[in-house]
Each structure stands twice: as structure tokens, then as C-alpha cells.
Design a protein around this motif. Sequence first.
Motif, PDB file in Angstrom:
ATOM      1  N   UNK A 187     -22.082 -32.658   1.014  1.00  0.00           N
ATOM      2  CA  UNK A 187     -20.736 -32.500   0.462  1.00  0.00           C
ATOM      3  C   UNK A 187     -19.851 -33.600   1.053  1.00  0.00           C
ATOM      4  N   UNK A 188     -19.069 -34.253   0.193  1.00  0.00           N
ATOM      5  CA  UNK A 188     -18.200 -35.310   0.708  1.00  0.00           C
ATOM      6  C   UNK A 188     -16.720 -34.974   0.531  1.00  0.00           C
ATOM      7  N   UNK A 189     -16.443 -33.862  -0.151  1.00  0.00           N
ATOM      8  CA  UNK A 189     -15.051 -33.452  -0.335  1.00  0.00           C
ATOM      9  C   UNK A 189     -14.952 -31.935  -0.214  1.00  0.00           C
ATOM     10  N   UNK A 190     -14.170 -31.467   0.753  1.00  0.00           N
ATOM     11  CA  UNK A 190     -14.006 -30.022   0.938  1.00  0.00           C
ATOM     12  C   UNK A 190     -12.739 -29.747   1.715  1.00  0.00           C
ATOM     13  N   UNK A 191     -12.194 -28.539   1.519  1.00  0.00           N
ATOM     14  CA  UNK A 191     -11.016 -28.132   2.294  1.00  0.00           C
ATOM     15  C   UNK A 191     -11.133 -26.640   2.577  1.00  0.00           C
ATOM     16  N   UNK A 192     -10.871 -26.263   3.824  1.00  0.00           N
ATOM     17  CA  UNK A 192     -10.955 -24.844   4.165  1.00  0.00           C
ATOM     18  C   UNK A 192      -9.710 -24.432   4.949  1.00  0.00           C
ATOM     19  N   UNK A 193      -9.373 -23.154   4.824  1.00  0.00           N
ATOM     20  CA  UNK A 193      -8.297 -22.588   5.630  1.00  0.00           C
ATOM     21  C   UNK A 193      -8.859 -21.362   6.321  1.00  0.00           C
ATOM     22  N   UNK A 194      -8.886 -21.392   7.648  1.00  0.00           N
ATOM     23  CA  UNK A 194      -9.353 -20.227   8.400  1.00  0.00           C
ATOM     24  C   UNK A 194      -8.103 -19.536   8.946  1.00  0.00           C
ATOM     25  N   UNK A 195      -7.527 -18.662   8.131  1.00  0.00           N
ATOM     26  CA  UNK A 195      -6.298 -17.993   8.527  1.00  0.00           C
ATOM     27  C   UNK A 195      -5.167 -18.961   8.817  1.00  0.00           C
ATOM     28  N   UNK A 196      -5.090 -20.044   8.046  1.00  0.00           N
ATOM     29  CA  UNK A 196      -3.997 -21.012   8.226  1.00  0.00           C
ATOM     30  C   UNK A 196      -4.396 -22.237   9.035  1.00  0.00           C
ATOM     31  N   UNK A 197      -5.540 -22.186   9.732  1.00  0.00           N
ATOM     32  CA  UNK A 197      -6.096 -23.400  10.356  1.00  0.00           C
ATOM     33  C   UNK A 197      -6.815 -24.180   9.266  1.00  0.00           C
ATOM     34  N   UNK A 198      -6.389 -25.406   9.026  1.00  0.00           N
ATOM     35  CA  UNK A 198      -6.956 -26.169   7.910  1.00  0.00           C
ATOM     36  C   UNK A 198      -7.907 -27.255   8.419  1.00  0.00           C
ATOM     37  N   UNK A 199      -9.051 -27.372   7.760  1.00  0.00           N
ATOM     38  CA  UNK A 199      -9.980 -28.471   8.029  1.00  0.00           C
ATOM     39  C   UNK A 199     -10.277 -29.167   6.705  1.00  0.00           C
ATOM     40  N   UNK A 200     -10.152 -30.508   6.692  1.00  0.00           N
ATOM     41  CA  UNK A 200     -10.416 -31.261   5.468  1.00  0.00           C
ATOM     42  C   UNK A 200     -11.635 -32.144   5.676  1.00  0.00           C
ATOM     43  N   UNK A 201     -12.508 -32.164   4.689  1.00  0.00           N
ATOM     44  CA  UNK A 201     -13.662 -33.065   4.737  1.00  0.00           C
ATOM     45  C   UNK A 201     -13.434 -34.182   3.718  1.00  0.00           C
ATOM     46  N   UNK A 202     -13.511 -35.420   4.173  1.00  0.00           N
ATOM     47  CA  UNK A 202     -13.319 -36.556   3.278  1.00  0.00           C
ATOM     48  C   UNK A 202     -11.956 -36.539   2.626  1.00  0.00           C
ATOM     49  N   UNK A 203     -11.926 -37.013   1.368  1.00  0.00           N
ATOM     50  CA  UNK A 203     -10.707 -37.020   0.569  1.00  0.00           C
ATOM     51  C   UNK A 203     -10.865 -36.058  -0.593  1.00  0.00           C
ATOM     52  N   UNK A 204      -9.809 -35.963  -1.399  1.00  0.00           N
ATOM     53  CA  UNK A 204      -9.917 -35.212  -2.651  1.00  0.00           C
ATOM     54  C   UNK A 204     -10.893 -35.950  -3.574  1.00  0.00           C
ATOM     55  N   UNK A 205     -11.340 -35.302  -4.640  1.00  0.00           N
ATOM     56  CA  UNK A 205     -12.330 -35.933  -5.509  1.00  0.00           C
ATOM     57  C   UNK A 205     -11.781 -37.158  -6.236  1.00  0.00           C
ATOM     58  N   UNK A 206     -10.436 -37.273  -6.322  1.00  0.00           N
ATOM     59  CA  UNK A 206      -9.872 -38.478  -6.942  1.00  0.00           C
ATOM     60  C   UNK A 206      -9.714 -39.614  -5.929  1.00  0.00           C
ATOM     61  N   UNK A 207     -10.180 -39.384  -4.679  1.00  0.00           N
ATOM     62  CA  UNK A 207     -10.158 -40.441  -3.673  1.00  0.00           C
ATOM     63  C   UNK A 207      -8.894 -40.489  -2.828  1.00  0.00           C
ATOM     64  N   UNK A 235      -8.823 -31.926  11.132  1.00  0.00           N
ATOM     65  CA  UNK A 235      -8.358 -30.549  11.258  1.00  0.00           C
ATOM     66  C   UNK A 235      -6.858 -30.604  11.468  1.00  0.00           C
ATOM     67  N   UNK A 236      -6.128 -29.699  10.821  1.00  0.00           N
ATOM     68  CA  UNK A 236      -4.680 -29.620  10.984  1.00  0.00           C
ATOM     69  C   UNK A 236      -4.366 -28.184  11.397  1.00  0.00           C
ATOM     70  N   UNK A 237      -3.922 -28.004  12.635  1.00  0.00           N
ATOM     71  CA  UNK A 237      -3.780 -26.648  13.179  1.00  0.00           C
ATOM     72  C   UNK A 237      -2.399 -26.468  13.810  1.00  0.00           C
ATOM     73  N   UNK A 238      -1.728 -25.391  13.389  1.00  0.00           N
ATOM     74  CA  UNK A 238      -0.370 -25.125  13.865  1.00  0.00           C
ATOM     75  C   UNK A 238      -0.340 -23.867  14.729  1.00  0.00           C
ATOM     76  N   UNK A 239       0.423 -23.911  15.819  1.00  0.00           N
ATOM     77  CA  UNK A 239       0.739 -22.711  16.589  1.00  0.00           C
ATOM     78  C   UNK A 239       2.239 -22.508  16.535  1.00  0.00           C
ATOM     79  N   UNK A 240       2.650 -21.263  16.293  1.00  0.00           N
ATOM     80  CA  UNK A 240       4.082 -20.981  16.254  1.00  0.00           C
ATOM     81  C   UNK A 240       4.343 -19.543  16.642  1.00  0.00           C
ATOM     82  N   UNK A 241       5.480 -19.305  17.270  1.00  0.00           N
ATOM     83  CA  UNK A 241       5.828 -17.943  17.675  1.00  0.00           C
ATOM     84  C   UNK A 241       6.067 -17.038  16.475  1.00  0.00           C
ATOM     85  N   UNK A 242       6.299 -17.661  15.295  1.00  0.00           N
ATOM     86  CA  UNK A 242       6.574 -16.877  14.084  1.00  0.00           C
ATOM     87  C   UNK A 242       5.322 -16.190  13.533  1.00  0.00           C
TER      88      UNK A 242
END
Lengths: 334, 129
Positions: A187-207, A235-242
Motif C-alpha cells: 500500500x502506498x496511500x493510506x490514512x488512519x485515525x486511532x481515536x484522533x491520533x492520525x497516521x498518514x502513509x505516502x500521499x493522497x492518490x492524486x499525489x 504521524x500527527x498527534x495532539x494532546x489537549x486538556x479538552x
Amino acid sequence: MKTKAIITCLVTAAAIILCSCSSGKAEEKKISSEIFAMDTVMTLTAFGDRAEEAVKAAEDEIYRLEHMFSAEDKSSDIFRLNQKKSIKLNEDTGYLMDKAVKIYKDTGGAYDMTVYPLMKLWGWGTDDHRVPSSDEIKKTLEYVGSDKLTLDSDIIKEEKNQGIDLGGIAKGYTGDRIMNIFREYGITSAIISLGGNVHCLGNKTDGSPWNCGITDPDQPDGEKLLGTVRVTDKAVITSGGYERFFRDEKTGKVYHHIMDPKTGYPAESGLISVTIISRDGTLADGLSTACYVMGKDASVSYWKKHKNEFDMILVSSDKSIYVTPEIEKYWEKT
Amino acid sequence: METKKKKPRYDFILILILAVAGLGILAFAFLTGGGGASVEVSVDGRIIAVYPLSDNREEVINTPEGKNRLEIKDGRVRVTDADCPDKLCVNQGWISMKGQSVICLPHKLTVKITGEEAPESKGADIVVK
């Protein structure tokens, strides 16, 4: 002659239709799945011929790791360790704990996996939150500190009452594992959210890069984002008191779930949201907590020493936003 | 041999085929992606119901873990009641934008607004929380 002309017409028409179809739609197969695990909701989306197998394998991995890292699951490594003084570690738990100790040392103890007794004292992980007395906190702090652990093939606690909570990095590690599984399936393009923790693989299919929206800490459920950041293979991961908090009914004061391992109280560093962007999801997860505890100045000086490992977006309580220079051109404020 | 004067009709046939094909593609795009927003209800990752966001209605969703009452009104949707322990789904209130969702973790329920721009969340591909 007549037949030939008709055939020519049909072939031309078919060619035009086929061209317009393939240019308008992404050719790659898209598979999405939504599952409930690790006390949260997860969405997995992968593109490619083997996306279906890849997503299935990722789901299996999530359940395997959930079983291993949960502090509540009676057969997990962590649950057993929290009952005993020492246990033998398996590969995943060993790797994760090594990493947790490294982040603990690097950040001067701002991230600490031994906050478990504190989390329990405040009632996190249950529906029964309460503000403990200062005596209770002082007593519990004696059991907090990753320096009180000995780690090789076994883990040995100095005190039996010590406890481990991998909640601060387990999802980051799970995301890293899923990205590796996706790569194994081509797989060369994927995106996942694990309860708001985001991991992106490669780019979108349009590049083009993935466009990740960052939650506005003032209106987490609102219609407006804080901004967006464009990333590739991160990976894009946020921590917040909210994210999780409770209100003390007697005083009306709000307490959030990010514990300062030094004071035993929710961290009050002047930051209300920390986003870490890194190739290493485990690191990003641990650092989002650590920086939230450390505050802006300490986080910026930490970043200066570790520039090539991560980038960050910090939001202070006065609503000012700090973005590390390397990602400024990919960041767009709403 | 056929005469030459019939030839222009082949052009006509080609135009006709293209026109029909074009209309077909438009109709397909409209039926699969177009139209108004929908409310998609999933339990444990499986879609169990889809309602138009424009239809005012109340529904009770039965999940293996418990019940959630759903209200769709004036282009918005919310969970009005649930027998889950934390009631976070009820407290979240109304949602109205494509990509927004109400989640009830104890019941493994998600109520999501989808539409032609479904994968987009608040103008982004995904939202980091």
C-alpha cells in the motif's frame, strides 16, 4: 463498409467514455473500516489492489496489541506487571517500554509511564473522578518515577505499588505497526485515525499531501478547525486538556487528564494544546504529553536539540500559536 | 457498393452515442455521489441505517450494548437519550456538517453526516484530536 464505419464509431465512443471515466475517478481500490478498540473509535482507510487484505491485517494487529497493552485486561502484560513485582517482557512491550524510558530521560521526566497510580487516584479510566487530598497525592508520588524501574529482558519494579500505564504511547506505537503492515502489503496511500491520533502513509492518490485538520482547543466539537497542516508519511498527534476532563461539583474547578508526574496534579504549563508531527508515531505520542507538561519554552528548547526528529504546533492559553519553522509553509491557520 | 450520401448518418450515430453515454455518466454520478447529505448510523463498524438529513424523524437504535434515541430535525442530528453509562453522546448535542459525527463508545455506535464531500472533515482530509 457500413459495418466498418459503425464499428469505428463504437470504438471511438467507447474510447472516449473509458478515458473520461478513468481520468475522473481514482483508479485505485479504496477500503475503509471503523473499529472500536483501546477504548476509542478507529478508522482505517487504505488504497491499492491489496487494500482489503491490508486493512484486515491491521485490524488483527490492533486487537493483538490492545490485548497486550491494556491496564485493565487481566491477561495483558501490563495488568500482570501491575499486580507483581517483575515479569518477563515480550517483544512489543519491551520495545515500547525501552522507548518510554528514553522519552522519560530525554524530557527530564515530563513523560512518565509510571503515572498509573496517580491516574487511578484521580479516577481516570473509571466514571468516578475525584480530587484527591494533598496527602494522598504526596503518598502516591512516591511510587511515580521511571527511574525506579529496572529494564532488560525482564522488568523489575523497585516498589510493588508502582504501576505502568502505556496509554500515552500505545496508540502511537499501534499506528506505527499499522503503517508497516500497510507497506508490507504494497500500500502506498493510506490514512488512519486511532481515536484522533492520525497516521498518514505516502500521499493522497492524486499525489498531493494529506491535509490534516487540527482541533481548535476552544471548540473541539465546533465547526471550525484551528488550522490544517499538509503532511506526507507522518504521524500527527495532539494532546489537549479538552479531550478528557471533569468538573469538581464543590468548587466548579475543571481538572483535565494530563498529569504532571512531578506535582501529581493536572499539568498547568500555559499550553492548552500540543500537536507533534513526526515519522515516529510512538515518539509523537509520548512527546505530545511531555511538551504539554513542559510548557512552551522548555518544549522549544527541547525541539532545538531534536530538530530532525519532529515538528510541533503549540497553542497557549492566551490563544497564541507557535509553529516550528520547518512546517510553517505547510501550516494554514483557519 | 453503398452510395456516399449515407455517410453523414454515421456522424449522427456517433454524436447520439456520445450524448447518451454522457447523460448516463451524469446520471450515475448524481445517483452515487450527488444529492443531499445523509445520516449514517453504524454499530461496531457496520452501517445499519442511512437516513436523509432533510427528513425530520426520531429513531431508536438498538445495539447489543444498549439503546440510543436519535433525532433528525431541520438539517441537524443529535442523540436525545441513551442508556449508556457516560451519556457523552447525548451531551455532544447537535451536529450538522458533513464529516461530523456523534460517537457512543460504550455502545460502539457512530452517527455520521455523509454526502458528496463525505471524506472531508471541516475542509480537511481528517481531523486530529
